[in-house]
Enzyme design. Structure first.
Site, PDB file in Angstrom:
ATOM      1  NE  ARG A 274     -36.022  31.786   0.704  1.00 48.48           N
ATOM      2  CZ  ARG A 274     -35.544  31.788   1.945  1.00 48.48           C
ATOM      3  NH1 ARG A 274     -34.568  32.615   2.284  1.00 48.48           N
ATOM      4  NH2 ARG A 274     -36.044  30.962   2.830  1.00 48.48           N
TER       5      ARG A 274
ATOM      6  CE  LYS B  67     -41.937  25.796   4.484  1.00 44.78           C
ATOM      7  NZ  LYS B  67     -41.623  27.234   4.601  1.00 44.78           N
TER       8      LYS B  67
ATOM      9  NE  ARG C 126     -31.914  28.367   3.938  1.00 45.51           N
ATOM     10  CZ  ARG C 126     -33.179  27.964   3.883  1.00 45.51           C
ATOM     11  NH1 ARG C 126     -33.638  27.134   4.800  1.00 45.51           N
ATOM     12  NH2 ARG C 126     -33.983  28.384   2.941  1.00 45.51           N
TER      13      ARG C 126
ATOM     14  NE  ARG D 175     -33.247  30.046   7.906  1.00 41.99           N
ATOM     15  CZ  ARG D 175     -34.208  29.671   7.088  1.00 41.99           C
ATOM     16  NH1 ARG D 175     -35.086  28.771   7.459  1.00 41.99           N
ATOM     17  NH2 ARG D 175     -34.319  30.208   5.898  1.00 41.99           N
TER      18      ARG D 175
END
Ligand code: AP5
Length: 215
Positions: A171, A13, A160, A127
């Protein structure tokens, strides 16, 4: 263009939103980014949100709704907006509908980016994000040329806090239980669009633009 981006954690996203803002010149409103900034700045809101985010759970609706409303009232949203990571449950979606109705800027589309579960864990554990310009990389799929350094601005890359395997699992569970039902919610409203989010990022972006432009 007034858009909600739907999709599981790691679906891409944020990646697609960054390309959409350049093409359509409208702002991205990412509740995750706003909350992470509050955590980094150590504001009272950030202090409240920090532990919740590190557990991979949702920050209370009341907090998030206030943040979004404040942001949507800013002038740059008059020409459109991309909501990324919001709404996250049915209560937020209903509150958003009311808010947008009051502000006379209703949604055109809700775009679901669909990615098989098996791909998500690798995308999230891999990531890396630039501390300065927020450019995203992935150590498995799209690494920076020099490890730990942003190709674009030379900034330092970081991982993160919530991209640890245990937190990612939580999550993904929270997504299935609370956010996935929004696909049906927007389908019933007749504004749902979807693309498969697998393959090259630029190819997915072409599909996203075609779907949003009704081609
Ligand atoms: P948030 O920041 O919204 O995170 P998320 O929804 O979990 O989504 P991500 O940012 O992890 O993934 P993404 O889909 O944007 O993927 P990305 O483009 O980065 O939320 C974080 C937390 O904040 C929540 O858990 C919650 O606590 C809180 N929060 C936020 N909003 C809230 C709300 N409304 N209510 C309550 N709480 C809220 O891509 C991921 C990786 O994959 C990158 O490395 C990228 O380079 C790579 N990648 C992208 N596309 C591809 C591709 N096609 N092929 C290979 N790799 C790809």
């Amino acid at each position: 263009m007034r858009l909600v981006l739907l999709g599981a954690p790691g679906a891409g996203k944020g990646t697609q939103a960054k390309m959409l803002i350049e093409k359509y010149r409208i702002p991205q409103i990412s509740t995750g980014d706003i909350l992470r900034k509050a955590v980094a700045d150590g504001t009272p809101l950030g202090k409240e949100a920090k532990a919740i985010m590190e557990r991979g759970e949702l920050v209370p609706d009341k907090i998030v709704l206030g943040l979004v409303e404040e942001r949507l009232k800013q002038d740059d949203c008059k020409s459109g907006y991309i909501l990324d990571g919001f709404p996250r449950n049915t209560a937020q979606a209903e509150a958003l509908d009311k808010m947008l109705n009051d502000l006379q800027m209703p949604l055109d589309s809700a775009l679901s980016v669909d990615v098989p579960k098996d791909d998500l864990m690798k995308r999230l554990t891999g990531r890396r994000t630039c501390k300065s310009c927020q450019q995203m990389y992935n150590v498995y799929y799209s690494p920076s040329k020099k490890e730990g350094i942003c190709d674009k601005c030379g900034g330092e890359l970081f991982q993160r806090e919530d991209d640890k395997e245990e937190t990612i699992k939580r999550r993904l569970d929270v997504y299935d239980a609370q956010t996935a039902p929004l696909i049906e919610y927007y389908k019933k409203k007749g504004i749902l669009k979807s693309v498969m989010g697998v393959g090259r990022i630029d190819e997915i972006f072409s599909k996203v633009c075609a779907v949003l432009e009704g081609k």
